[in-house]
Design a protein around this motif. Sequence first.
Motif, PDB file in Angstrom:
ATOM      1  N   LEU A 142       0.975  -1.201   0.165  1.00  0.00           N
ATOM      2  CA  LEU A 142       0.049  -0.056   0.046  1.00  0.00           C
ATOM      3  C   LEU A 142       0.949   1.319   0.077  1.00  0.00           C
ATOM      4  O   LEU A 142       1.529   1.437   0.949  1.00  0.00           O
ATOM      5  N   SER A 143       0.913   2.177  -0.999  1.00  0.00           N
ATOM      6  CA  SER A 143       1.502   3.131  -1.191  1.00  0.00           C
ATOM      7  C   SER A 143       0.529   4.287  -1.081  1.00  0.00           C
ATOM      8  O   SER A 143      -0.235   4.555  -1.853  1.00  0.00           O
TER       9      SER A 143
ATOM     10  N   TYR B   9       3.851   2.510   2.583  1.00  0.00           N
ATOM     11  CA  TYR B   9       4.956   3.555   2.258  1.00  0.00           C
ATOM     12  C   TYR B   9       4.068   4.926   2.039  1.00  0.00           C
ATOM     13  O   TYR B   9       3.123   4.917   1.301  1.00  0.00           O
ATOM     14  N   LEU B  10       4.944   5.814   2.885  1.00  0.00           N
ATOM     15  CA  LEU B  10       4.166   7.045   3.086  1.00  0.00           C
ATOM     16  C   LEU B  10       4.922   8.013   2.254  1.00  0.00           C
ATOM     17  O   LEU B  10       6.027   8.328   2.686  1.00  0.00           O
ATOM     18  N   TRP B  11       4.236   8.527   1.009  1.00  0.00           N
ATOM     19  CA  TRP B  11       5.018   9.470   0.279  1.00  0.00           C
ATOM     20  C   TRP B  11       4.413  10.850   0.326  1.00  0.00           C
ATOM     21  O   TRP B  11       4.876  11.955  -0.387  1.00  0.00           O
TER      22      TRP B  11
ATOM     23  N   GLN C 141      17.507  -3.992  -2.139  1.00  0.00           N
ATOM     24  CA  GLN C 141      16.261  -3.631  -1.691  1.00  0.00           C
ATOM     25  C   GLN C 141      16.186  -3.558  -0.202  1.00  0.00           C
ATOM     26  O   GLN C 141      16.751  -3.872   0.572  1.00  0.00           O
ATOM     27  N   LYS C 142      14.801  -3.199   0.226  1.00  0.00           N
ATOM     28  CA  LYS C 142      14.504  -2.946   1.747  1.00  0.00           C
ATOM     29  C   LYS C 142      13.356  -3.849   2.009  1.00  0.00           C
ATOM     30  O   LYS C 142      12.421  -3.936   1.123  1.00  0.00           O
ATOM     31  N   THR C 143      13.371  -4.207   3.145  1.00  0.00           N
ATOM     32  CA  THR C 143      11.903  -4.947   3.695  1.00  0.00           C
ATOM     33  C   THR C 143      11.774  -4.152   4.752  1.00  0.00           C
ATOM     34  O   THR C 143      12.456  -4.126   5.841  1.00  0.00           O
ATOM     35  N   MET C 144      10.366  -3.811   4.854  1.00  0.00           N
ATOM     36  CA  MET C 144       9.781  -2.899   6.031  1.00  0.00           C
ATOM     37  C   MET C 144       8.445  -2.765   6.146  1.00  0.00           C
ATOM     38  O   MET C 144       7.752  -3.365   5.139  1.00  0.00           O
ATOM     39  N   GLY C 145       7.935  -2.713   7.302  1.00  0.00           N
ATOM     40  CA  GLY C 145       6.406  -2.586   7.853  1.00  0.00           C
ATOM     41  C   GLY C 145       5.993  -1.301   7.336  1.00  0.00           C
ATOM     42  O   GLY C 145       4.957  -1.277   6.394  1.00  0.00           O
ATOM     43  N   ILE C 146       6.486  -0.455   7.905  1.00  0.00           N
ATOM     44  CA  ILE C 146       6.341   0.927   7.539  1.00  0.00           C
ATOM     45  C   ILE C 146       7.346   1.898   7.043  1.00  0.00           C
ATOM     46  O   ILE C 146       8.438   1.944   7.866  1.00  0.00           O
ATOM     47  N   TYR C 147       7.357   2.465   6.057  1.00  0.00           N
ATOM     48  CA  TYR C 147       8.437   3.419   5.542  1.00  0.00           C
ATOM     49  C   TYR C 147       7.823   4.795   5.225  1.00  0.00           C
ATOM     50  O   TYR C 147       6.987   5.076   4.602  1.00  0.00           O
ATOM     51  N   ASP C 148       8.597   5.899   5.977  1.00  0.00           N
ATOM     52  CA  ASP C 148       7.864   7.143   5.868  1.00  0.00           C
ATOM     53  C   ASP C 148       9.274   8.056   5.441  1.00  0.00           C
ATOM     54  O   ASP C 148      10.358   8.251   5.834  1.00  0.00           O
ATOM     55  N   SER C 149       8.751   8.731   4.172  1.00  0.00           N
ATOM     56  CA  SER C 149       9.670   9.450   3.271  1.00  0.00           C
ATOM     57  C   SER C 149       9.524  11.029   3.439  1.00  0.00           C
ATOM     58  O   SER C 149       9.924  11.826   2.524  1.00  0.00           O
ATOM     59  N   GLN C 150       8.273  11.280   4.146  1.00  0.00           N
ATOM     60  CA  GLN C 150       7.958  12.794   4.363  1.00  0.00           C
ATOM     61  C   GLN C 150       7.787  13.489   5.562  1.00  0.00           C
ATOM     62  O   GLN C 150       8.268  12.779   6.584  1.00  0.00           O
ATOM     63  N   LYS C 151       7.457  14.703   5.551  1.00  0.00           N
ATOM     64  CA  LYS C 151       7.608  15.524   6.806  1.00  0.00           C
ATOM     65  C   LYS C 151       6.068  15.529   7.316  1.00  0.00           C
ATOM     66  O   LYS C 151       4.982  14.950   6.707  1.00  0.00           O
ATOM     67  N   GLN C 152       6.008  15.732   8.720  1.00  0.00           N
ATOM     68  CA  GLN C 152       4.377  15.908   9.264  1.00  0.00           C
ATOM     69  C   GLN C 152       3.685  14.603   9.280  1.00  0.00           C
ATOM     70  O   GLN C 152       2.683  14.317   8.820  1.00  0.00           O
ATOM     71  N   ILE C 153       4.248  13.385   9.687  1.00  0.00           N
ATOM     72  CA  ILE C 153       3.873  12.418   9.815  1.00  0.00           C
ATOM     73  C   ILE C 153       3.793  11.761  11.053  1.00  0.00           C
ATOM     74  O   ILE C 153       4.374  11.989  12.005  1.00  0.00           O
TER      75      ILE C 153
END
Length: 357
Positions: A97-98, A126-128, A149-161
């Motif tokens: 889910l992106s 994935y939070l874009w 590559q990466k394996t992650m539950g939640i990946y956050d790449s932005q501000k105000q999260i």
Amino acid sequence: MATVTKSIGTSSRDYSTIALWEADLDESSIYSSSDTAVGECYADSDFTGNGTTVINGGGTIGLDTRTLTAASGERNDGSANTGVRLLRTSGSESDVLSWYGQVNNSAQVEWLEIDAGQLAVKVLIYLWSEKTGVQKCLLHGGRYSGGNQKTMGIYDSQKQIWICNNIVYDMVMDNGTSSAFTIAGIWQNQNDWTVVTSNTVYGITLTGTGGMYHNAVYGIYSISGIQYQRIYNNIAMGTTNLSGEVRPTYDFDAQGGASWYVSDKNLSSDTTAPGSTNYRSETASDIFVSTTAGSEDLHLKSGTNAVGNGKDSGQSMVIEGKTMPFSPYTWEVGIGGYDREAADAWDIGAAQFVASA
């Protein structure tokens, strides 16, 4: 400024898939500028698939908020297969889910279970986009065997999260002989005004012999240099490196070094739990109801250091002029649906302990 709620499921719902709901988020016959869009999923059957579901609509028409949730009575209780479930049926080495795009105010995904089925995935959520939260999601079963590559539950790449009240477990990267990027339960990357609070992460594991292209093995990772960051009430345990490679392996790597970085009341099985008041070198079998593979129950046992020792974070908090989480969301309800504000004290972890009647 209406709230437009649409049902998603396979039993006479408005939409049969999340992707179909998302495709209509800029449809002027349904929404107007400043509306709130809510997609309510029902556990009529599993939402199955092997590709990435992308949430990117609503910005063109100017939605105020957009929420993807499970309907009341259809929500997981913090244990597998107890509510709405997104289930991987074949490995596609992609995200599940992106979340992209930007609406006027805020967005959130909540109350979903994502079961990767022990198949090849990269990131489960994935939070874009900025001003976005993940709450009360149950994420597990991710595997990856590709290099770099990466394996992650939640990946956050932005501000105000905000990442709150989630359980992530049983994530494994077997990189074979190829160099991998990294593995983590929750990865917080290059963002300001971010809050990671009341999450439970367990069993993040690296196998294989190819080493790591970047960094190491983490339960919860937070990059250094972030401004106005808060890390409260989290549990990270059982982070393991079975690869034979000498790599740092941490339950927490909350690097700090940022303006107004604050962490407190975290718990780990190693010595990395951050905060002036923390609980370290704890034993997972003493904390959780069950850590048995395939029947994990990461609710808290009575009498542990996680019970009653959390930080009371209220419904929200103001961090240097910004209220987190963004309206209309709050974070006081744990993954089991219990309101922490009704308890005598907050617990550490995603699920507030409730004694049996």
